[in-house]
Scaffold this motif. Structure first.
Motif, PDB file in Angstrom:
ATOM      1  N   ASP A  33       0.760  -1.195  -0.025  1.00 29.04           N
ATOM      2  CA  ASP A  33       0.052  -0.177   0.114  1.00 29.04           C
ATOM      3  C   ASP A  33       0.948   1.304  -0.053  1.00 29.04           C
ATOM      4  O   ASP A  33       1.209   1.820   1.105  1.00 29.04           O
ATOM      5  N   LEU A  34       1.296   1.677  -1.179  1.00 34.19           N
ATOM      6  CA  LEU A  34       2.207   2.725  -1.310  1.00 34.19           C
ATOM      7  C   LEU A  34       1.831   3.713  -2.431  1.00 34.19           C
ATOM      8  O   LEU A  34       0.955   3.211  -3.191  1.00 34.19           O
ATOM      9  N   PRO A  35       2.069   4.895  -2.310  1.00 36.84           N
ATOM     10  CA  PRO A  35       1.465   5.681  -3.528  1.00 36.84           C
ATOM     11  C   PRO A  35       1.748   5.345  -4.988  1.00 36.84           C
ATOM     12  O   PRO A  35       1.096   5.510  -5.782  1.00 36.84           O
ATOM     13  N   GLY A  36       2.888   4.480  -5.200  1.00 32.06           N
ATOM     14  CA  GLY A  36       2.989   3.945  -6.493  1.00 32.06           C
ATOM     15  C   GLY A  36       2.109   2.946  -7.061  1.00 32.06           C
ATOM     16  O   GLY A  36       2.088   2.673  -8.221  1.00 32.06           O
ATOM     17  N   ARG A  37       1.113   2.522  -5.841  1.00 34.94           N
ATOM     18  CA  ARG A  37       0.266   1.405  -6.389  1.00 34.94           C
ATOM     19  C   ARG A  37      -0.703   2.060  -7.239  1.00 34.94           C
ATOM     20  O   ARG A  37      -1.274   1.436  -8.391  1.00 34.94           O
ATOM     21  N   GLN A  38      -0.996   3.270  -6.871  1.00 29.55           N
ATOM     22  CA  GLN A  38      -2.400   3.829  -7.835  1.00 29.55           C
ATOM     23  C   GLN A  38      -1.590   4.239  -9.148  1.00 29.55           C
ATOM     24  O   GLN A  38      -2.283   4.174 -10.190  1.00 29.55           O
ATOM     25  N   VAL A  39      -0.359   4.719  -9.341  1.00 27.79           N
ATOM     26  CA  VAL A  39       0.403   5.134 -10.581  1.00 27.79           C
ATOM     27  C   VAL A  39       0.597   3.853 -11.411  1.00 27.79           C
ATOM     28  O   VAL A  39       0.295   3.894 -12.654  1.00 27.79           O
ATOM     29  N   SER A 106       5.737  14.435 -19.128  1.00 27.49           N
ATOM     30  CA  SER A 106       4.595  15.212 -19.051  1.00 27.49           C
ATOM     31  C   SER A 106       3.395  14.179 -18.741  1.00 27.49           C
ATOM     32  O   SER A 106       2.262  14.336 -18.366  1.00 27.49           O
ATOM     33  N   GLU A 107       3.823  12.860 -19.481  1.00 26.77           N
ATOM     34  CA  GLU A 107       2.944  11.523 -19.292  1.00 26.77           C
ATOM     35  C   GLU A 107       3.176  10.799 -17.871  1.00 26.77           C
ATOM     36  O   GLU A 107       2.074  10.444 -17.285  1.00 26.77           O
ATOM     37  N   LEU A 108       4.374  10.677 -17.493  1.00 31.71           N
ATOM     38  CA  LEU A 108       4.731  10.129 -16.094  1.00 31.71           C
ATOM     39  C   LEU A 108       5.917  10.677 -15.606  1.00 31.71           C
ATOM     40  O   LEU A 108       7.111  10.556 -16.310  1.00 31.71           O
TER      41      LEU A 108
END
Length: 128
Positions: A33-39, A106-108
């Motif tokens: 459960d880290l911020p990178g999960r959503q990305v 600009s995309e990632l």
């Protein structure tokens, strides 16, 4: 007619066993459960996730391509890979690879790539 019904039942059982065997072969992913999960879910998982393809194939196109490329030496599922630090991931993301397109900053963003790398490393560790 009875032979056709028996054949249909036997075929159905064989398909069920095959699907069960494929699912048993694939270790369960335990996502961190880290911020990178959503990305990862938004930008990577549509091609590199651990799920089945929309066409019913065993896995998604990027996952399947990596599984074929590494022939068992490395997992096809990125979430099981512990060998993708941010600099290496950035290289693939910025340049693209095979059918994978390059992503512009600009995309990632670079920060999002670092977050994805952190998520992948933590998820791989938890999924062992």
């Amino acid at each position: 007619m009875k032979a056709v019904a028996c054949l249909a039942v036997a075929l159905s059982a064989a398909v069920s066993l095959s699907v069960a065997a494929q699912q048993a072969e694939r270790p369960r992913i335990n996502p961190a459960d880290l911020p990178g999960r959503q990305v990862f879910a938004a930008q990577c998982a549509p091609c590199h996730g651990a799920g089945r393809g929309d066409d019913g194939s065993h896995s998604l196109p990027g996952t399947e391509a990596l599984a074929r490329k590494y022939a068992g030496a490395l997992p096809g599922e990125l979430e099981r890979r512990s060998d993708l630090p941010a600099p290496l991931l950035r290289l693939f993301v910025r340049r693209g690879a095979g059918a994978m397109p390059a992503f512009r900053p600009s995309e990632l963003t670079d920060a999002e790539i670092v977050a994805i790398a952190d998520y992948l490393a933590a998820t791989a560790q938890r999924s062992r």
